[in-house]
Design an enzyme around this catalytic site. Structure first.
Site, PDB file in Angstrom:
ATOM      1  N   GLY A   1     -83.404  -0.024  35.311  1.00  0.00           N
ATOM      2  CA  GLY A   1     -83.337  -0.337  33.894  1.00  0.00           C
ATOM      3  C   GLY A   1     -84.519   0.301  33.167  1.00  0.00           C
ATOM      4  N   CYS A   2     -84.368   0.459  31.859  1.00  0.00           N
ATOM      5  CA  CYS A   2     -85.413   1.150  31.103  1.00  0.00           C
ATOM      6  C   CYS A   2     -86.702   0.331  31.060  1.00  0.00           C
ATOM      7  CB  CYS A   2     -84.917   1.476  29.708  1.00  0.00           C
ATOM      8  SG  CYS A   2     -84.092   0.117  28.861  1.00  0.00           S
ATOM      9  N   TYR A   3     -86.599  -0.952  30.732  1.00  0.00           N
ATOM     10  CA  TYR A   3     -87.809  -1.775  30.684  1.00  0.00           C
ATOM     11  C   TYR A   3     -88.500  -1.847  32.043  1.00  0.00           C
ATOM     12  CZ  TYR A   3     -86.559  -3.528  25.994  1.00  0.00           C
ATOM     13  OH  TYR A   3     -86.273  -3.642  24.650  1.00  0.00           O
TER      14      TYR A   3
ATOM     15  N   THR B   1     -88.633   0.243  34.392  1.00  0.00           N
ATOM     16  CA  THR B   1     -89.347   1.495  34.687  1.00  0.00           C
ATOM     17  C   THR B   1     -90.756   1.461  34.107  1.00  0.00           C
ATOM     18  OG1 THR B   1     -87.278   2.752  34.781  1.00  0.00           O
ATOM     19  CG2 THR B   1     -89.295   4.004  34.371  1.00  0.00           C
TER      20      THR B   1
ATOM     21  N   GLN C   1     -92.065   5.726  27.095  1.00  0.00           N
ATOM     22  CA  GLN C   1     -91.091   6.661  27.663  1.00  0.00           C
ATOM     23  C   GLN C   1     -89.958   6.805  26.657  1.00  0.00           C
ATOM     24  OE1 GLN C   1     -89.224   4.951  31.175  1.00  0.00           O
ATOM     25  NE2 GLN C   1     -88.096   3.448  30.007  1.00  0.00           N
TER      26      GLN C   1
END
Lengths: 355, 355, 355, 355
Positions: free
Chosen positions: C151-153, C155, C321
């Site tokens: 998931g983005c968070y 990362t 990011q």
């Protein structure tokens, strides 16, 4: 490898040149000059370049010219009036010059001096300079020493009108009425990287306005571009009004044209597609598809749609580009590619960024 | 009618004061001063005021003080350090002063001089100045001569923590762990109306960042506010980090608290509702409803939501306000209403603007 | 050339995969599936792809699996629950799978079923799946058949905490207090490409809010990531709250940590730089330089800054990011590069787009 | 007090009506209907209304008409086609009707049915309906039972052209060439409050495009408005193209006109100022001052600038308004004020919100 220099790389066209040239397989950026930022790494000012380029801004003072003369090509991403002071010495040393400012755009000295409020310092060189629209001047560019990289608005206006003017020339019949209305809209990056109250976020966001209402420097450039395309006896009156859109990048030019009876008979979709069939960067959208600026964001592509309303005798041409790429740095590199006999698309193939 | 003056009305808090006071039924703006814009109508700089106010900026030079002394109240919408130079003369003439800058916020001289890097010019007056949070200091404000209008972040932080601290005082038991994390976010107008590259649209839009990382002036102000609320032996360590959001107006403070066992037993929704039941401008949202900044845009309201997670021992307090209204000009007028014995909501009842 | 398929390419991660893979020198996109858009060219839905890719969405019905089995790698850019239904058949045919949804992220079946409200259809395969953070699992990825793309968070959270946890392990001493506050902020593209009133421009712009307040699916994923890094006896309590920022792309995670006495003695700038010295995509900013999201826009880079305040015992880690690149499609390609033994940066070197 | 009802108040014009009417000293909102939201408080859907209005959406089914008939005025903030089904029963009961949709805008039945693709259900009532532009139809409005509140674009176009057409009438000489180009730009709230992929933040932001290219419903309305102003023999060909601007509120119409020799002799600044000298909401900007949309944000003001270029024979008229206020809800209330013999500005005096 082509040895390139960028003079004045602290603005948005400067950083865009660094970004694009860093990925160009045949170019090495060997010199980057700035008085105000001498000694600073470019990636300190633009952290986006960290890991992309380690070049440092330099100010060589009296030796700057020497250093520039050792390069193959010099890009001027400077205010108006800088390139013309150095272009002669550079070209004499065999260095090619691409000026992203206006010093070599207008070929009429009077026009230049009227609109830019300064005398031109190398009128002879101006005569041999080539207006850097590869889609029009590709052959001349191949031998050019000095290129005047077009303004962002003129790029959209001239390329949006070219197929029409050329067909009118070819048919030797007036296809559109003389008056052409160009209602243009630009993102805020077109105003440059500067401290300015008018460009403050809280002043610009959720807001829309016209500007340059009393006359914009890109008007004579558009007029010159159309004039040069006209081989026939037909004259046009160009009207141009730019607006500021609360977006970072992107330019949208709406060109309102009135068709003559003969013009109504033309299949304009076909005419545009034919005209640009061989152009790598000009995308004529299919009939019924209309452009938005984000579809070219961060790319060198320029997209055009034509809408023809035979009943009302109207033709509308809509042109989009990224003002910093096809409207500035990308086009400069496209010009360089032509000037050095490279594949015109080299380093310019990246896809637009959506969303 | 109360005769009001605004000193330095060219910034965003200045124009907001003009907008709000123009609609206030008991106030007349009789003087508006600015050195840089003397002689200019306010609506030339802010065309939004055309038809709303015809006041003209003036610079009376040596006579400015005389003119200010004839008013009932003077609002300072100036940089830090201006109000303290004139406050003494004004209060001696019986004029009330509301300073929207920081001159009368910090009651510790050392703190003031440390964080604002200048000596305080009227430390005696500072002692009698009242910190302008009506929800806390309403009684003192009724008699205040000088009011230090709170910073925007401290307004959200102190009002977001007040019910907790007060309940802890009352129960004389630690309900929350000492460390309090305030992660705050502000729209760009909070940085003021200025030409600045960092605030340029193309630099700020589609971008998010933290700032004031090494220490922000609002931290000692928040600490002072919490300190003053504490009547018990419990100390807290406040941590505060502001961020810049690409939006014009609005402030969102997320307060992360860790509950003690006793704190887990409290019904915090109830506690907040009770605490603010009588407050016209503080809106405790129903359980399960969470705020967004636009729900207070252009209004003097401040909305609070509390989320309690007993399992994890967490309490989250979310506070929103319009940084230019409850965070600045609106609160200044609310203070003025209290100082003059008016209905506290006078002139401040307009609904938020959505969308 | 690696033959790649993208299942479900109509969302933002899908179009980003097409954009990035089209420029990858070792990959050919041979199959692009979508039920809703079968028969449509991708560049009809995403005109930005005109001239970049001429691939057509297909729905092969019963034959889809056969066609996917002929590819070397299949990317699932689908809703949660799709990849796990096809992964077994694909891996048995020797096809590698990268799932950009959550099917193979959480290794606890209970956690998966609790947070995603569906049974897992291939628990055996889940055991062998590798969590696709190359900076942590590079070796396992080299042999992985199925990769759960993070998931983005998570990362940002896991990579922001990794140097700290690892140093704590190494020193076998608690360097930070147990409670970790992750206050995270994301651009709107993270919510996906969907018709939704809450995502309507007029609802989202000039607005800021928290969401997922009652619990966000990325919390157990972050907890798992930290748990796996911990080799020592120290436990941590993670607190995570995401917010929605009015910007298209970009993610900013602010991690608030409290240092122990031992932790105060560490030079954290040095620790982070050492930890990531060999990582191509992780950029630890120099001391005193702080990140903004645009500095990574449209690139696979993730930038980290650490701010240490010894007096207050605070450590702040800020991570940025592009949520669609390092937070999704770019990381998926980075994983693929590792899985196929390619240079990890292949196809991922483009510079961020600024402004 | 005037007893008002709002039918269909869940859209942006609905909430704007609630916001404005809540502050109107002579109106009480007694009924608010919605099928989808019956039983819900308005401030649950629009938390900005908390503390402003406690009205609840109702769906009275068969009794709705009875309830509406007890009001003095009914505002329809509904899709096209709803008001015309109830207007007859309401007017027969002596209730005045203001339709914010298009049912009573176009007086030609054929035009209505062509552009809105449905038969008109009360053509007789349509004949007596008044087009709600008070600056043109003030007298008729005083006695109107049914008012068709104008579209947002037509309001700017008709008011931007009125002084020109009227002067041409008066001088009985053609002052402008027949073809009129209206290049218009609107903020996104004009598209309404709806879940739509095209209106998703990530699709709309940092983007600009034209729409309605094949024909927009506001064109016949503009043509009708101009036609009704023309008392002379002169015909005009109106060309209209709208564009979508990434901003919430605001509309900017650029009107490009070509002057005849006689038209060049007119002082257009003077002509516009004279024409609108008595109008409370129409602000003709001083010569050389040009409008931006934010200068009218959230207010009922419409600002106009004229730029005359005698050399080129050009006249440019620039008109701004808030599309939700003067372009919708504000104008509806202005109409109501006239219909009920109130001061036309009642409830509409709030200053624009800047920044």
């Amino acid at each position: 490898m082509i040895s390139a220099a960028i003079v004045g790389g602290t603005g948005y066209t400067g950083v865009e040149l660094i970004r694009l040239l860093s990925a160009h397989p045949e170019v090495s950026i060997d010199l980057l000059t700035s008085r105000s930022e001498a000694g600073t790494r470019a990636d300190e000012i633009f952290p986006s370049l960290r890991g992309i380029s380690d070049i440092v801004f330099s100010d060589l003072g009296d030796e700057t010219l020497d250093a520039l003369q050792k390069c193959d090509v010099v890009f001027f991403a400077t205010p108006h009036g800088v390139a013309m002071k150095q272009a002669e010495a550079l070209t004499q040393a065999g260095v090619k010059v691409v000026d992203l400012a206006a010093d070599f755009r207008l070929q009429s000295l009077i026009d230049f001096e009227t609109w830019y409020q300064q005398p031109h310092s190398c009128p002879e060189l101006l005569k041999s300079a080539v207006y850097g629209l590869p889609e029009i001047n590709r052959e001349k560019l191949a031998d050019a020493l000095v290129v005047g990289n077009p303004g962002c608005y003129p790029t959209t206006a001239i390329l949006g009108l070219k197929p029409i003017i050329e067909l009118q020339n070819k048919q030797d019949t007036r296809l559109i009425e003389p008056r052409i209305v160009i209602d243009a809209k630009s993102g805020v990056s077109g105003a440059g990287r500067q401290a300015s109250l008018a460009l403050n976020y809280a002043e610009t966001t959720d807001n829309f306005k016209a500007y340059g209402i009393k006359g914009h420097r890109h008007l004579p450039e558009i007029e010159q571009g159309i004039e040069q395309l006209l081989s026939s006896q037909f004259k046009h009156k160009i009207r141009f009004l730019p607006h500021l859109v609360p977006m970072i990048r992107g330019m949208f030019s709406t060109i309102h044209l009135e068709l003559t009876t003969e013009g109504c008979a033309v299949d304009w979709q076909q005419a545009f597609e034919t005209s640009y069939a061989e152009e790598a960067f000009i995308d004529v959208l299919p009939a019924g598809v209309y452009p938005d600026t984000r579809s070219v964001r961060a790319s060198n592509r320029l997209r055009i749609a034509v809408h023809q309303d035979a009943t009302r005798g109207e033709l509308t041409v809509m042109v989009v580009q990224d003002n910093l790429v096809k409207g500035a740095a990308g086009q400069a590199i496209q010009n360089m590619n032509v000037m050095f006999g490279l594949d015109e698309t080299l380093g310019l193939n990246a896809a637009p960024i959506v969303p």
